[in-house]
Design a protein around this motif. Sequence first.
Motif, PDB file in Angstrom:
ATOM      1  N   VAL A  89       0.901  -0.937   0.128  1.00 50.66           N
ATOM      2  CA  VAL A  89      -0.108   0.146  -0.198  1.00 50.66           C
ATOM      3  C   VAL A  89       0.908   1.463  -0.007  1.00 50.66           C
ATOM      4  N   GLU A  90       1.707   1.025   0.678  1.00 48.47           N
ATOM      5  CA  GLU A  90       3.548   2.513   1.115  1.00 48.47           C
ATOM      6  C   GLU A  90       4.052   2.774  -0.335  1.00 48.47           C
ATOM      7  N   THR A  91       4.287   1.236  -0.986  1.00 50.37           N
ATOM      8  CA  THR A  91       4.468   1.965  -2.256  1.00 50.37           C
ATOM      9  C   THR A  91       4.062   1.812  -2.941  1.00 50.37           C
ATOM     10  N   TYR A  92       2.339   1.939  -3.621  1.00 48.38           N
ATOM     11  CA  TYR A  92       1.386   2.675  -4.464  1.00 48.38           C
ATOM     12  C   TYR A  92       0.954   4.275  -3.813  1.00 48.38           C
ATOM     13  N   GLY A  93       1.055   4.627  -2.547  1.00 48.51           N
ATOM     14  CA  GLY A  93       0.509   5.797  -2.720  1.00 48.51           C
ATOM     15  C   GLY A  93       2.247   6.450  -2.722  1.00 48.51           C
ATOM     16  N   PHE A  94       3.092   6.315  -2.768  1.00 46.20           N
ATOM     17  CA  PHE A  94       5.221   6.767  -2.973  1.00 46.20           C
ATOM     18  C   PHE A  94       4.122   6.987  -4.718  1.00 46.20           C
ATOM     19  N   VAL A  95       4.082   5.829  -5.635  1.00 42.24           N
ATOM     20  CA  VAL A  95       3.993   5.784  -7.093  1.00 42.24           C
ATOM     21  C   VAL A  95       3.030   7.034  -6.914  1.00 42.24           C
ATOM     22  N   LEU A  96       1.830   7.226  -6.605  1.00 44.36           N
ATOM     23  CA  LEU A  96       0.844   8.172  -6.671  1.00 44.36           C
ATOM     24  C   LEU A  96       1.290   9.257  -6.196  1.00 44.36           C
ATOM     25  N   LEU A  97       2.169   9.998  -5.503  1.00 44.50           N
ATOM     26  CA  LEU A  97       2.774  11.419  -4.753  1.00 44.50           C
ATOM     27  C   LEU A  97       3.941  11.151  -5.851  1.00 44.50           C
ATOM     28  N   PHE A  98       4.317  10.616  -6.529  1.00 47.47           N
ATOM     29  CA  PHE A  98       5.881  11.277  -6.960  1.00 47.47           C
ATOM     30  C   PHE A  98       5.955  10.752  -8.272  1.00 47.47           C
ATOM     31  N   LYS A  99       4.206  10.661  -8.822  1.00 47.90           N
ATOM     32  CA  LYS A  99       4.051  10.238 -10.528  1.00 47.90           C
ATOM     33  C   LYS A  99       4.230  11.504 -11.304  1.00 47.90           C
ATOM     34  N   SER A 100       4.572  12.679 -10.892  1.00 47.88           N
ATOM     35  CA  SER A 100       4.687  13.448 -11.855  1.00 47.88           C
ATOM     36  C   SER A 100       6.012  14.121 -11.919  1.00 47.88           C
ATOM     37  N   PHE A 101       6.276  13.385 -11.315  1.00 50.34           N
ATOM     38  CA  PHE A 101       8.555  13.814 -10.482  1.00 50.34           C
ATOM     39  C   PHE A 101       9.240  12.406 -11.630  1.00 50.34           C
ATOM     40  N   PHE A 102       8.897  11.760 -11.806  1.00 50.25           N
ATOM     41  CA  PHE A 102       8.885  10.595 -12.487  1.00 50.25           C
ATOM     42  C   PHE A 102       9.678  10.881 -13.860  1.00 50.25           C
ATOM     43  N   PRO A 103       8.723  11.765 -14.870  1.00 49.37           N
ATOM     44  CA  PRO A 103       9.552  12.144 -16.428  1.00 49.37           C
ATOM     45  C   PRO A 103      10.516  12.903 -15.951  1.00 49.37           C
ATOM     46  N   VAL A 104      10.017  13.293 -15.044  1.00 50.60           N
ATOM     47  CA  VAL A 104      11.303  14.798 -14.879  1.00 50.60           C
ATOM     48  C   VAL A 104      12.726  13.826 -14.745  1.00 50.60           C
ATOM     49  N   ALA A 105      12.815  12.827 -13.380  1.00 45.24           N
ATOM     50  CA  ALA A 105      14.238  12.723 -13.285  1.00 45.24           C
ATOM     51  C   ALA A 105      14.278  11.734 -14.590  1.00 45.24           C
ATOM     52  N   CYS A 106      13.823  10.933 -14.731  1.00 42.46           N
ATOM     53  CA  CYS A 106      14.087  10.117 -16.137  1.00 42.46           C
ATOM     54  C   CYS A 106      14.854  10.931 -17.204  1.00 42.46           C
ATOM     55  N   GLY A 107      14.311  12.237 -17.343  1.00 40.69           N
ATOM     56  CA  GLY A 107      15.090  13.452 -18.480  1.00 40.69           C
ATOM     57  C   GLY A 107      16.265  13.759 -17.933  1.00 40.69           C
ATOM     58  N   PHE A 108      16.362  14.131 -16.940  1.00 43.49           N
ATOM     59  CA  PHE A 108      17.653  14.830 -16.835  1.00 43.49           C
ATOM     60  C   PHE A 108      18.366  13.467 -16.596  1.00 43.49           C
ATOM     61  N   VAL A 109      17.977  11.922 -15.835  1.00 41.47           N
ATOM     62  CA  VAL A 109      19.092  10.946 -15.876  1.00 41.47           C
ATOM     63  C   VAL A 109      19.850  10.519 -17.247  1.00 41.47           C
ATOM     64  N   LEU A 110      18.108  10.392 -18.535  1.00 40.85           N
ATOM     65  CA  LEU A 110      19.125  10.272 -19.226  1.00 40.85           C
ATOM     66  C   LEU A 110      19.480  11.317 -20.437  1.00 40.85           C
ATOM     67  N   SER A 111      19.967  12.424 -20.267  1.00 45.40           N
ATOM     68  CA  SER A 111      21.089  13.822 -20.828  1.00 45.40           C
ATOM     69  C   SER A 111      22.069  13.927 -19.980  1.00 45.40           C
ATOM     70  N   LEU A 112      21.922  13.522 -18.534  1.00 46.78           N
ATOM     71  CA  LEU A 112      23.188  13.180 -17.759  1.00 46.78           C
ATOM     72  C   LEU A 112      23.832  11.683 -18.609  1.00 46.78           C
ATOM     73  N   LEU A 113      23.184  10.339 -19.095  1.00 38.64           N
ATOM     74  CA  LEU A 113      24.026   9.769 -19.358  1.00 38.64           C
ATOM     75  C   LEU A 113      24.313   9.488 -20.881  1.00 38.64           C
ATOM     76  N   ASN A 114      22.784  10.173 -21.794  1.00 40.37           N
ATOM     77  CA  ASN A 114      23.537  10.551 -23.321  1.00 40.37           C
ATOM     78  C   ASN A 114      23.437   8.956 -23.597  1.00 40.37           C
ATOM     79  N   ILE A 115      22.644   7.708 -23.742  1.00 45.86           N
ATOM     80  CA  ILE A 115      22.353   6.710 -24.660  1.00 45.86           C
ATOM     81  C   ILE A 115      21.664   6.770 -25.197  1.00 45.86           C
ATOM     82  N   PRO A 116      21.733   6.633 -26.355  1.00 47.00           N
ATOM     83  CA  PRO A 116      21.237   6.254 -27.617  1.00 47.00           C
ATOM     84  C   PRO A 116      19.750   5.530 -27.255  1.00 47.00           C
ATOM     85  N   PHE A 117      19.866   4.507 -27.504  1.00 43.08           N
ATOM     86  CA  PHE A 117      18.315   3.313 -26.992  1.00 43.08           C
ATOM     87  C   PHE A 117      17.729   3.979 -25.868  1.00 43.08           C
ATOM     88  N   LEU A 118      18.204   4.187 -24.707  1.00 48.63           N
ATOM     89  CA  LEU A 118      17.404   4.725 -24.058  1.00 48.63           C
ATOM     90  C   LEU A 118      16.605   6.183 -24.207  1.00 48.63           C
TER      91      LEU A 118
END
Length: 133
Positions: A89-118
Amino acid sequence: MLDVTEFQKIGVGLTGFGLFFLLFGVLLYFDSVLLAFGNILFLTGLAFIIGLRRTTHFFFQRHKLRGSTFFLGGIALVLFRWPIIGMAVETYGFVLLFKSFFPVACGFVLSLLNIPFLNMFYSKFLGSSPSMV
């Protein structure tokens, strides 16, 4: 430069210990005492880092109320010695709380790594290409 207060340093330590106890509690087959201690330390550390008023404002915004209910309800279930159901239940709540933050974090990590496939995967399924910083 960003000034870090003593309370924020203590909060980082408490949050780190909380995450450690959560991980250790999961590794020891959902030990409810370790999970409860980790949850309490994590929330206390979060309150020390961003302040008590901002913490309550974050959890009790109208659009985050469902996620907060699941997250805090999961913590309550862990405290009442139902660790597996509580962590789910806590994990589900965590995902609901931070769902708007996940794309921002993904974009930041991918811009740092610069992996073409990802980067291609990210731009195809999430609709935008990560910005190059």
